[in-house]
Design a protein around this motif. Structure first.
Motif, PDB file in Angstrom:
ATOM      1  N   PRO A 127      31.019  61.756 -55.666  1.00  0.00           N
ATOM      2  CA  PRO A 127      31.375  62.957 -56.444  1.00  0.00           C
ATOM      3  C   PRO A 127      32.777  62.939 -57.028  1.00  0.00           C
ATOM      4  O   PRO A 127      33.015  63.512 -58.087  1.00  0.00           O
ATOM      5  CB  PRO A 127      31.240  64.095 -55.410  1.00  0.00           C
ATOM      6  N   GLY A 128      33.726  62.256 -56.339  1.00  0.00           N
ATOM      7  CA  GLY A 128      35.097  62.253 -56.807  1.00  0.00           C
ATOM      8  C   GLY A 128      35.449  61.136 -57.763  1.00  0.00           C
ATOM      9  O   GLY A 128      36.569  61.073 -58.269  1.00  0.00           O
ATOM     10  N   GLY A 178      31.553  54.737 -62.579  1.00  0.00           N
ATOM     11  CA  GLY A 178      30.198  54.994 -62.104  1.00  0.00           C
ATOM     12  C   GLY A 178      30.012  56.319 -61.417  1.00  0.00           C
ATOM     13  O   GLY A 178      28.930  56.598 -60.880  1.00  0.00           O
ATOM     14  N   GLY A 179      31.044  57.151 -61.404  1.00  0.00           N
ATOM     15  CA  GLY A 179      30.928  58.488 -60.817  1.00  0.00           C
ATOM     16  C   GLY A 179      30.344  59.481 -61.803  1.00  0.00           C
ATOM     17  O   GLY A 179      30.163  59.163 -62.982  1.00  0.00           O
ATOM     18  N   PRO A 180      30.053  60.703 -61.354  1.00  0.00           N
ATOM     19  CA  PRO A 180      29.462  61.703 -62.236  1.00  0.00           C
ATOM     20  C   PRO A 180      30.467  62.398 -63.142  1.00  0.00           C
ATOM     21  O   PRO A 180      30.075  63.134 -64.053  1.00  0.00           O
ATOM     22  CB  PRO A 180      28.820  62.698 -61.257  1.00  0.00           C
ATOM     23  N   GLY A 181      31.764  62.212 -62.878  1.00  0.00           N
ATOM     24  CA  GLY A 181      32.781  62.858 -63.708  1.00  0.00           C
ATOM     25  C   GLY A 181      32.823  64.361 -63.552  1.00  0.00           C
ATOM     26  O   GLY A 181      33.127  65.086 -64.503  1.00  0.00           O
ATOM     27  N   HIS A 236      33.168  70.526 -55.129  1.00  0.00           N
ATOM     28  CA  HIS A 236      33.142  71.442 -53.984  1.00  0.00           C
ATOM     29  C   HIS A 236      31.748  72.041 -53.814  1.00  0.00           C
ATOM     30  O   HIS A 236      31.227  72.117 -52.692  1.00  0.00           O
ATOM     31  CB  HIS A 236      34.173  72.544 -54.180  1.00  0.00           C
ATOM     32  N   ILE A 237      31.133  72.470 -54.903  1.00  0.00           N
ATOM     33  CA  ILE A 237      29.792  73.054 -54.845  1.00  0.00           C
ATOM     34  C   ILE A 237      28.799  72.034 -54.299  1.00  0.00           C
ATOM     35  O   ILE A 237      27.976  72.343 -53.422  1.00  0.00           O
ATOM     36  CB  ILE A 237      29.359  73.545 -56.241  1.00  0.00           C
ATOM     37  N   GLY A 297      34.116  53.592 -47.658  1.00  0.00           N
ATOM     38  CA  GLY A 297      34.006  52.941 -48.960  1.00  0.00           C
ATOM     39  C   GLY A 297      34.241  53.911 -50.096  1.00  0.00           C
ATOM     40  O   GLY A 297      35.156  53.748 -50.908  1.00  0.00           O
ATOM     41  N   ILE A 298      33.414  54.961 -50.153  1.00  0.00           N
ATOM     42  CA  ILE A 298      33.412  55.889 -51.281  1.00  0.00           C
ATOM     43  C   ILE A 298      34.737  56.635 -51.441  1.00  0.00           C
ATOM     44  O   ILE A 298      35.299  56.714 -52.536  1.00  0.00           O
ATOM     45  CB  ILE A 298      32.258  56.904 -51.131  1.00  0.00           C
TER      46      ILE A 298
END
Length: 400
Positions: free
Chosen positions: A58-59, A65-68, A75-76, A93-94
């Motif tokens: 998420p971050g 490759g993250g969702p941006g 937080h949601i 890792g993440i």
């Protein structure tokens, strides 16, 4: 920042809820909500479900490759995952080494390691603490000495790490190592990425009071590490370590999980006691629960304020989140034991494994709580002990 959800945020929350309702395996959900132990396969299965949807990091910015997502969307998402009872995404890792690689790693390291972290092809663990170098981390003694042979330059690593969480599953470990002994101790540390399957790496389990194998000792005996696995510059590892710890401490706050556990505590305390009245109707106990809920609400507002610093690495305020978050987590487990009473005493390892769930005390809610309580004693120590965090707050925020 505006702490009220916009229509877009509410629509995003509904999207997350719909995904969790349809994709969270019921057996994993049951294990989490019943405080049972999860296996490596459990964690990896959920990781890959999220990875397929593009939501496992998420971050992360979209370029990696993250969702941006915005801070509020992150937080949601984390709150909804906690509410639904998903397994945790392992942070090593993440949330820990990946931000360091993004910020300080070479392009080769980004291209190779980040996709493998997203896919969970590599399971990571953290090589920071050593015997005699826990809260005083800069006193670490594991060494990495440069050497050259026909195959090129590399490091030879010798030493020991301890309290290494889930190292028995790990493919890689990010390590702080001493590369210069002639300078101030913080200035002679480097940040290395080490293959856990390399010759000379030995993992020895540390079995805890509840008979769980969660932490380990890791030994390095002339372990060869390619020079390409040095992150950033040699002897700048202390800077990278502090950057990583800011991300770790922010995540330790775990507001969503605490909100879920608060709901569990209330349910436990609403059950009828031998005197015919629920414990939650006792004014003294109800006051403890109310005080804890207020503290949790205040922590959530603080987390949102920190997350609103979009594009900035967590600063010393992460220490505030770590202290208050772990205080609340420990208080929750204490009140759970109080609510369960004598039914929390029986210990049944087979129940905790969840294969043939049963409890020697006849109370499925209470059976795991003693183990849960003892496990959470460590939260005020890892990620930098709370005493150390209060020192950081005093110096860096209060200026004393």
């Amino acid at each position: 920042m505006d702490l009220h959800y916009s229509d877009e945020d509410l629509a995003f929350r509904d999207q997350v809820r719909a995904f969790l309702d349809s994709h969270l395996p019921k057996d994993l959900q049951a294990k989490v909500l019943k405080h049972l132990r999860l296996s490596k396969d459990d964690f990896v299965r959920w990781h890959r479900i999220l990875a397929e949807r593009g939501w496992v990091a998420p971050g992360w910015p979209a370029e990696f490759g993250g969702p941006g997502w915005t801070p509020l969307q992150r937080h949601i998402f984390e709150e909804e995952c906690a509410r639904a009872g998903t397994p945790r995404i392992m942070p090593f890792g993440i949330d820990m080494v990946a931000p360091v690689i993004m910020a300080f790693g070479s392009q080769q390291q980004k291209d190779y390691f980040l996709p493998r972290i997203l896919s969970c092809e590599d399971w990571w663990c953290q090589g920071y603490s050593e015997p005699g170098a826990g809260s005083d981390l800069a006193s670490l003694k594991t060494t990495a000495v440069r050497a050259t042979d026909a195959e090129g330059e590399h490091y030879i690593v010798n030493g020991q790490k301890t309290w290494t969480t889930l190292a028995q599953h790990a493919d890689m470990i990010f390590c702080l190592v001493r590369t210069d002994t002639s300078v101030r101790k913080q200035e002679g540390i480097s940040f290395l990425l080490v293959d856990m399957h390399a010759p000379g790496v030995t993992v020895r389990p540390i079995i805890m009071l509840d008979e769980d194998h969660e932490v380990n000792e890791v030994f390095f005996d002339n372990v060869r590490v390619p020079l390409a696995n040095l992150v950033g510059e040699e002897n700048r590892g202390w800077t990278y370590a502090k950057y990583l710890l800011g991300h770790e401490r922010t995540g330790i706050a775990a507001v969503g999980r605490s909100k879920r556990e608060l709901a569990f505590l209330k349910r436990l305390a609403r059950r009828e006691q031998k005197n015919g009245r629920p414990l939650l109707e006792d004014p003294l106990f109800a006051a403890k629960v109310a005080e804890l809920e207020i503290e949790l609400m205040a922590l959530e507002m603080t987390v949102l304020r920190v997350l609103a610093k979009a594009g900035k690495a967590p600063g010393p305020e992460a220490s505030v989140l770590k202290v208050r978050g772990t205080d609340i987590q420990q208080a929750l487990t204490e009140l759970m034991l109080e609510a369960a009473g004598p039914m929390a005493l029986p210990f049944d390892a087979a129940y905790l494994e969840g294969e043939h769930a049963h409890s020697s005390g006849g109370d499925d809610d209470a059976a795991p709580l003693a183990s849960y309580y003892f496990n959470y004693r460590k939260t005020s120590i890892y990620g930098g002990s709370n005493e150390i965090q209060r020192g950081i707050i005093t110096q860096m925020i209060l200026g004393l």
